[in-house]
Scaffold this motif. Sequence first.
Motif, mmCIF file in Angstrom:
data_model
loop_
_atom_site.group_PDB
_atom_site.id
_atom_site.type_symbol
_atom_site.label_atom_id
_atom_site.label_comp_id
_atom_site.label_asym_id
_atom_site.label_seq_id
_atom_site.Cartn_x
_atom_site.Cartn_y
_atom_site.Cartn_z
ATOM 1 N N UNK A 35 46.182 39.059 41.798
ATOM 2 C CA UNK A 35 45.056 38.173 42.045
ATOM 3 C C UNK A 35 43.861 38.615 41.211
ATOM 4 N N UNK A 36 43.284 37.661 40.494
ATOM 5 C CA UNK A 36 42.105 37.930 39.669
ATOM 6 C C UNK A 36 40.848 37.487 40.402
ATOM 7 N N UNK A 37 39.827 38.315 40.332
ATOM 8 C CA UNK A 37 38.530 37.961 40.927
ATOM 9 C C UNK A 37 37.417 38.446 40.008
ATOM 10 N N UNK A 38 36.222 37.937 40.255
ATOM 11 C CA UNK A 38 35.097 38.303 39.399
ATOM 12 C C UNK A 38 34.490 37.060 38.780
ATOM 13 N N UNK A 39 33.327 37.235 38.197
ATOM 14 C CA UNK A 39 32.562 36.083 37.735
ATOM 15 C C UNK A 39 33.251 35.209 36.715
ATOM 16 N N UNK A 40 34.057 35.809 35.839
ATOM 17 C CA UNK A 40 34.677 35.008 34.787
ATOM 18 C C UNK A 40 36.181 34.929 34.967
ATOM 19 N N UNK A 41 36.672 35.286 36.163
ATOM 20 C CA UNK A 41 38.122 35.293 36.374
ATOM 21 C C UNK A 41 38.731 33.908 36.213
ATOM 22 N N UNK A 42 37.942 32.878 36.490
ATOM 23 C CA UNK A 42 38.488 31.525 36.367
ATOM 24 C C UNK A 42 38.705 31.131 34.916
ATOM 25 N N UNK A 43 38.194 31.954 33.992
ATOM 26 C CA UNK A 43 38.399 31.687 32.579
ATOM 27 C C UNK A 43 39.570 32.477 32.006
ATOM 28 N N UNK A 50 43.733 31.729 41.030
ATOM 29 C CA UNK A 50 43.656 32.765 39.977
ATOM 30 C C UNK A 50 44.680 33.861 40.217
ATOM 31 N N UNK A 51 45.885 33.462 40.542
ATOM 32 C CA UNK A 51 46.934 34.405 40.904
ATOM 33 C C UNK A 51 48.187 34.137 40.093
ATOM 34 N N UNK A 52 48.825 35.207 39.653
ATOM 35 C CA UNK A 52 50.079 35.113 38.931
ATOM 36 C C UNK A 52 51.141 35.865 39.728
ATOM 37 N N UNK A 53 52.356 35.347 39.699
ATOM 38 C CA UNK A 53 53.462 35.909 40.459
ATOM 39 C C UNK A 53 54.602 36.276 39.517
ATOM 40 N N UNK A 54 55.376 37.270 39.916
ATOM 41 C CA UNK A 54 56.571 37.636 39.162
ATOM 42 C C UNK A 54 57.717 37.786 40.157
ATOM 43 N N UNK A 55 58.650 36.847 40.123
ATOM 44 C CA UNK A 55 59.854 36.937 40.941
ATOM 45 C C UNK A 55 60.911 37.696 40.151
ATOM 46 N N UNK A 56 61.357 38.808 40.705
ATOM 47 C CA UNK A 56 62.314 39.662 40.017
ATOM 48 C C UNK A 56 63.627 39.667 40.800
#
Length: 118
Positions: free
Chosen positions: A23-31, A77-83
């Motif tokens: 999960x990404x957070x912070x002022x410019x994470x949406x970019x 703003x989240x990326x997942x990795x299914x392994x």
Amino acid sequence: QVQLVESGGGLVQAGGSLRLSCAASGGISSFADTMGWHRQAPGKQRELVAVITRSGITNYGDSVKGRFTISRDNARNTVYLQMNSLKPEDTAVYLCKAHVVVVQRDYWGQGTQVTVSS
């Protein structure tokens, strides 16, 4: 600034599955444009696992093609990795990375340990 927090690592037997989240957070994470995963095993170079662009274009490392699937939820703003079909050689610290175009900079998470026992 962008902060990346990984979760989902752990110990699994060979042939098993795990799902990682970042999960990404912070002022410019949406970019964040490209987000993805790299991994580093002891004594080895860091290698690409999988990356995905905001529009959903993916790229995988050769060693994980057909076993791992990367996905992304832009609203969160989240990326997942299914392994799946994990192998002992998949054992490594998995690090999340985000590239933010507006500042032309890469951000890295602290990593999550994945251990696959034989």
